[in-house]
Scaffold this active site. Sequence first.
Site, short mmCIF file in Angstrom:
data_model
loop_
_atom_site.label_atom_id
_atom_site.label_comp_id
_atom_site.label_asym_id
_atom_site.label_seq_id
_atom_site.Cartn_x
_atom_site.Cartn_y
_atom_site.Cartn_z
N GLU A 1 0.87 -1.18 0.00
CA GLU A 1 0.00 0.00 0.00
C GLU A 1 0.91 1.23 0.00
O GLU A 1 1.82 1.31 0.82
CB GLU A 1 -0.91 0.03 1.23
N ARG B 1 6.18 -13.02 9.65
CA ARG B 1 6.76 -11.69 9.43
C ARG B 1 8.22 -11.66 9.91
O ARG B 1 8.63 -12.46 10.74
CB ARG B 1 5.98 -10.62 10.20
N LYS C 1 4.33 0.64 9.82
CA LYS C 1 4.43 1.87 9.04
C LYS C 1 3.80 3.05 9.77
O LYS C 1 4.25 4.17 9.64
CB LYS C 1 3.80 1.69 7.66
#
Length: 553
Positions: free
Chosen positions: A32, A257, A267
């Site tokens: 994104e 992750r 983020k």
Amino acid sequence: MENSSSNFIKTIIQNDLESGKHKKIVTRFPPEPNGYLHIGHAKSIVINFGLADEFGGETNLRFDDTNPLKEDQEYVDAIKNDVEWLGFEWENLRFASDYFEEMYARAVLLIKKGKAYVDDLTADEIREYRGTLKEPGKESPYRNRSVEENLDLFDRMRKGEFQNGQKVLRAKIDMSSPNINLRDPVIYRVSHATHHNTGDTWCIYPMYAFAHPIEDAIEGVTHSLCTTEFEDQRPLYNWVVEECEMESQPQQIEFGRLGLTNTVMSKRKLKQLVDEGYVDGWDDPRMPTISGLRRKGYTPESIVEFVKAAGVSKGSGVTDTAMLEHFIREDLKVKAPRTMGIVDPLKVVITNYPEGQVEMLDAEINPENPEMGSRQIPFSREIYIEREDFMEDPPKKYFRLFPGNEVRLKHAYFIKCEDFIKDENGNVVELHCTYDVETKSGSGFTGRKVKGTLHWVEATQAVPAEFRIYEPLISDEDMEKEEDSEGKTFLDYVNKDSLIVKQGYIEANMKDAKPQDKFQFFRHGYFNVDPKHTSEEKIVFNEIVSLKSSFKL
């Protein structure tokens, strides 16, 4: 780029190809554009591009740009740059916004099938109605609107008749499902915002959980690889693909992750550090962003090899930053020229060296890589050494300079401390030493031995430089949690001493060093010429990593 080590995703792909389920592998990297990529994204990049490359497939770079309030063209450009810098090439460049019209059509299809409805509940009410992990949700009073009413309302949502938050489109699935993601999730919301790619064409936008499976299916993605945080959403992913009657049937597969000690990967948190001035932008060398690591001096090869060594598994965990540092040392030890830099200078006058004389000495560029050849460095009566390399009253086993002691100057001569000068505050500001001409490096002198070897820089031709020394940004090893046991957030653990700036000198032949040039400074570590602050007037070096580590693979 080959990702040769075996892992469970690779096994799935091999089986799918051997069984004939797929003839060609298609993956995608779907960031994104609401921030810069970090080292965790590098893992996803290596997995998606690496596996597709290994099996002769292809990977799309696709921006999941479904939230115009947080997205920006700056992030799009930065992400493209990072992927290319890491050494990967995408087959197609795509945007979720490329498919907005088809997503809208698929949402209309759901309404017609009685699988979606327009809801008037507020966001707080929807949250309240959803229930908990222990209690089922309850149905919205608007859940049983007619197909005709829902089609009309959804059309009016698109035309801009409603304000933000006034209405949403929800999938009609199961409000009592044990998986909360299936309790009539919102799939469209009203957002009167300008989109970086579509401008003001749309005022309704699909939710990520609805848009993503449609994007994958449109592009013919065979294996939709994502982190385990999306595992609970896999049933919704499959529901969207099936109920929207997509021709392609992508398979979502989750992997663990990648985290690093003494930093944060969210983020949202990284943006907070930038916005509130804790760091010098997204590319601050203390940040775990790819752009920050690049500016610090990491190479793409070191990052890719680190990710491969970290491996692919279902489990998520926090990896010791020392492991990442190991791979940049391994990469640079044969690439980086050796040189000498003085971070905290103390002047030395060699009293018996001829005044006005400058001689050139030979020094190897990289003993690990003899093909790099040698360099010439000046030597004269005045030099700089590190302040820490002299003590007036040293402890035992201190082998550097002190009154009456002799040391070796790297690539030069033995010198002996005879005297020193202090300022009015009692600080030592200058040493007076003598040298022995017989002890020149490379001469074969064996008359006596010394235990200390110092680096130095000739004073009259020395080039001023700024050295930026970095410590971990976050003092706690693991601050991915929102709060610790004392109620403190990650901001309470920001290390105020994470950046130390020193003014010193480098060798004369370094005056033409260019941004992103990398060097090993004798006894200090590996440094990179900073691309942001280096100018014609000043060379700025970022410390990449110290010379030694106790880390073992």
